[in-house]
Design a protein around this motif. Structure first.
Motif, short mmCIF file in Angstrom:
data_model
loop_
_atom_site.label_atom_id
_atom_site.label_comp_id
_atom_site.label_asym_id
_atom_site.label_seq_id
_atom_site.Cartn_x
_atom_site.Cartn_y
_atom_site.Cartn_z
N ARG B 47 -0.01 2.34 5.44
CA ARG B 47 0.86 1.17 5.53
C ARG B 47 2.29 1.56 5.90
N ASP B 48 2.77 2.60 5.27
CA ASP B 48 4.14 3.07 5.57
C ASP B 48 4.26 3.48 7.04
N THR B 53 -4.64 -1.42 7.34
CA THR B 53 -5.66 -0.95 6.39
C THR B 53 -6.77 -1.99 6.20
N PHE B 74 0.32 -10.69 -8.18
CA PHE B 74 0.82 -10.33 -6.86
C PHE B 74 0.23 -9.00 -6.38
N ALA B 77 -3.26 -9.80 -5.21
CA ALA B 77 -3.16 -10.51 -3.92
C ALA B 77 -2.80 -9.54 -2.80
N SER B 78 -1.88 -8.63 -3.09
CA SER B 78 -1.46 -7.65 -2.08
C SER B 78 -2.61 -6.72 -1.73
N ASN B 81 -5.15 -8.58 0.31
CA ASN B 81 -4.59 -8.84 1.64
C ASN B 81 -4.57 -7.60 2.51
N MET B 82 -4.20 -6.47 1.94
CA MET B 82 -4.09 -5.26 2.79
C MET B 82 -5.46 -4.79 3.26
N ALA B 359 5.74 0.41 -11.00
CA ALA B 359 5.02 -0.85 -10.73
C ALA B 359 4.52 -0.91 -9.29
N GLY B 360 5.27 -0.28 -8.39
CA GLY B 360 4.94 -0.35 -6.98
C GLY B 360 3.61 0.28 -6.60
N PRO B 363 -0.38 -2.36 -6.43
CA PRO B 363 -1.19 -2.93 -5.33
C PRO B 363 -2.11 -1.90 -4.69
N PHE B 364 -1.62 -0.68 -4.56
CA PHE B 364 -2.39 0.35 -3.87
C PHE B 364 -3.53 0.87 -4.75
#
Lengths: 395, 395, 395
Positions: B47-48, B53, B74, B77-78, B81-82, B359-360, B363-364
């Motif tokens: 993604r970066d 993906t 979120f 959802a992320s 979505n990815m 926290a980041g 999603p991954f």
């Protein structure tokens, strides 16, 4: 205009939208506003020609609505969808925000995979726009500190000060209706208060109109009953805008004066600026008694101005009796949605298709704002879509 | 680590995640946990580098939240979505589940086109994880009986026992922060209770931390006031994990002891195990009086332990006074989100960016769990993405 | 049937579905109904073979649910998703519709980028279907007046008159179960009332069944206690259908008679037609007292018919004791979801997988309705998908 022409024109503009959120139209240069209009037209044309406008393969479009919405909600969803983003709504009731979370934290937590955040926060005078800026700063902070790998675009979906997606859609419609931005020069637009049996309608629409239409050489006339003032700073902005653009900004005290020889009329109810301030304090204090008392007072005050009514008679005062009627919808239509309202059924119906077309620009305007924020070279990005020519609907 | 290296490492791991739902970290082998970390890193790197993906062209990611959520909602959802899945939320209030529908039926009815189901059910001690297993069995039943053409992956988005998406995100962050899993060996992590002016916070975070961090040779210390026990079986699991991994698991009775020479501290409020059990019964009985009485009792009990406060003084006890502070967020910050809470503003702000980065990862991590469940050969699937190299954002 | 065969058969059918919304099955020709079944089979086969069915690159599928829903909500979401549309729900509570907005306006405002609108409006006898037609007319108006660049398809997700997505899914299931539509000729299906401890269940399922199954030469028997009439016009339609198709339509007054030698039984509770009318008036008047009184009266009336119970004994009356049990779900299962209900646990469990498979057709039926409305040449569109052969899940 052909797509090639539109793209060429976009290429000729100087714009820093790529680096800016879209919070107030008067913070953007005329070239930047033109760019948004042109990108909106380009996206609309591509879609009409069944060419996909998806520039994101995946990604989230976050929405936060602190007030009811149909039109803007669907427009935002449409805008995100046409660019390839999925909507994720932040429902503050279902979140942990009540736990005392800071704006900085919330803003970052919802943005790890977000490409855009759209916010409506129009109920609290002095707070809505401020909140958006806090979110924007939090996002900058997140990007700088490598919390976020991308800085989401911020779109103001209506605040206490401006309603830029509405006013820009209105401008796109005027451009379509009259043929070009050039044609708008010298046209008289009457932004007037109108009676409605409700109270507490935000100021952002009239403020957005006088703040934007004064940018393009129009003769903007504002009219409202005594006491129904807009935020003084915005009125000042409108005056300065008019001066700079070679147009004019006039304030009058009757609907009749405003309608006189107008090319365009925009009669719409709003609450007095002072009332919105009072109401904000009562809302924050959760003072239900106070809110009821205020509502009663205001409705009584409103009722003294039922003659601010866009009737067939009133329309006869306008340029050749044929001014274009505008409204952000839904209008309070006398005998349809209320007993006595902003506009008669006859006038509204005559312009019904026009108002629907006016509204139809909103999804494309929002998409154009996102597009312009995301792509440093929007002309190139549009050209790439045109070359790729992927069909939106397989046939 | 370069993508090629990550993919190579994934290929070297023995994993049966393809056949397993992700419900408790201690049901997965160390190699499987490593795989999730590596796939998360790979997805993040792709993604970066603006590489799509999306492995699903269409499909649904179903969510069921039986408790409020911002971050996890979120993140889920992320993640969906990815990977190319659209979110469909099961809102039990708007469904017919109240009509006495069985779990087997609901699970199948929502899964005809679902590729993943994520559930948060953390309020009811003894029930949340059990419910997830019931859903998982119902999905197996549906697949076996040809009701479902695919068996959706199940992801535990927090239950009464574990919070694996949180603890795995925490582990990913520790791996990033300290450089590798190897570096975590022998590091002391203090999972401690902290005072908060609320009650009823789930046990799943501290349980998830002691259950996971003991797998990688860390020295895990658990501390809480008398009576604030975790589920005994999970504490047993932590002990066994520590033994097997060559780390240690220690229980102490003060925050000071726990913080002593710690490399990492994780001070966080939770409700006593016994209270959560009582509360569960009252919730099922819908005994509002009982719940109020329990809350009052617990808040009074909590208030006796306000000294469990992560202050600058307390941090000085840690390794060189510079332990890494962790939190699942939102933290109860003294003077910010409450009068007296888990942590001082000074300590929190020093580590604010760290907690956001922590926290980041979520999603991954969630995306990696889904990916690992869906693809028998995740290394090959990642390689295919890399080769395809579709841009996420057209530029 | 192979995909090539399905596509060939679709090509042979005469259909004007491209120009029609799907509101009542009896407004569609037999060829059109067959087309929907075949397209549903084609989409299902494509998906099972991991071939993408996305015909929209972007676009919105709008939903409006005026009653609770799990199955239909998820089926609609699945249908939109498999075709490439994103769901946007119109939540009337969060919209400005309360402000007195007209149906014409709302319909246009939500449709600027919508390719389909699905509506459930089944509570108000005499109003649901009418409302859908108002929306459809508003959309025609929008398209004609160039407000909308595309005319969204309308799908009836259950109204007061029909539940076409249910009955067509039921028909697809019967076709699968018995091998072909031809095989259904002369088969006896018993649509019977059954006791349930609730009241106010819509009439649309039994009406949908007698209105559709009479189209294909089946012997349709309707049975209910005295007073539990369906809408008379629909019963008339069923009679005429039976005559035209060479089947039969019979009304009897006991469950026993209906079950006698039946090949298929569909025992299900509903409220009397007259009660639904009364209830509609009370709902509009928001007469809570009246509604309570009506509920009490109806539940007492229902309780006199507890013998309308689908038991093992009752099933023995059917053809060789082995009739196929059908239900739209959720069923009121005695001892499971209620004390006394429509069906015993034993009977339900024997057919549980069958009822789940029945439900499993719904996403594909809805997708087929949208597909058929959108593509003038559905055979060609399916062929294009088959040729493109994009994988749904990358492997």
């Amino acid at each position: 205009m052909s797509l090639d022409k539109i793209i060429e024109e976009i290429r000729s503009l100087e714009s820093k939208l790529h680096e800016k959120d879209f919070l107030l139209t008067w913070e953007q240069s005329p070239e930047e506003l033109k760019q948004v209009l042109l990108v909106a037209e380009a996206l609309r044309t591509l879609r009409d020609e069944n060419i996909s406008t998806k520039v994101f393969d995946s990604g989230l479009g976050v929405s936060l609505f602190r007030d009811n919405s149909t039109r803007t909600r669907f427009s935002y969803a449409s805008a995100c969808n046409m660019l390839g983003l999925a909507i994720q709504d932040l429902d503050e009731g279902k979140s942990q925000i009540a736990h005392g979370e800071t704006t900085r934290e919330t803003a970052n937590m919802i943005s790890f995979c977000a490409d855009v955040i759209g916010i409506r926060d129009d109920m609290y005078l002095g707070h809505g726009n401020k909140y958006m800026r806090e979110v924007a700063e939090a996002l900058d902070f997140g990007k700088e500190n490598e919390v976020l790998s991308q800085r989401p675009a911020m779109v103001n979906l209506q605040c206490d000060v401006d309603h830029p997606t509405q006013s820009m859609a209105d401008l796109a419609w005027l451009k379509e209706h009259f043929g070009s931005l050039e044609e708008l020069k010298g046209k008289k637009i009457a932004m007037t208060w109108a009676y409605s049996p409700s109270y507490g309608k935000p100021l952002s629409v009239p403020q957005g109109i006088i703040g934007l239409m004064t940018r393009f050489g129009m003769d903007v006339t504002l009219a409202h009953p005594e006491g129904y003032d807009l935020i003084p700073e915005v009125v000042e902005t409108a005056k300065k805008n008019a001066e700079a653009s070679g147009g004019s900004f006039t304030q009058v005290s009757t609907m009749e004066e405003a309608f006189q020889d107008a090319d365009i009329v925009y009669p719409k109810s709003w609450a007095p600026y002072q009332v919105m301030g009072e109401r904000t304090e009562l809302l924050y204090a959760n003072d239900q008694e106070g809110l009821k008392a205020l509502e009663k007072k205001c409705l009584e005050q409103n009722a003294q101005h039922k003659d601010w009514h866009c009737t067939e008679e009133m329309m006869k005062l306008t340029k050749e009796g044929e001014a274009l009627y505008m409204h952000c919808l839904p209008a309070d239509i006398t005998g349809v949605s209320c007993e006595e309202g902003e506009v008669t059924e006859g006038v509204f119906n005559k312009y019904l298709v026009d108002t629907y077309k006016e509204a139809g620009w909103k999804p494309f305007i929002i998409a154009a704002m996102i597009f312009s924020r995301k792509f440093a070279d929007p002309a190139a990005a549009l050209e790439a879509l045109l070359e790729r020519a992927k069909r939106r609907v397989e046939v």
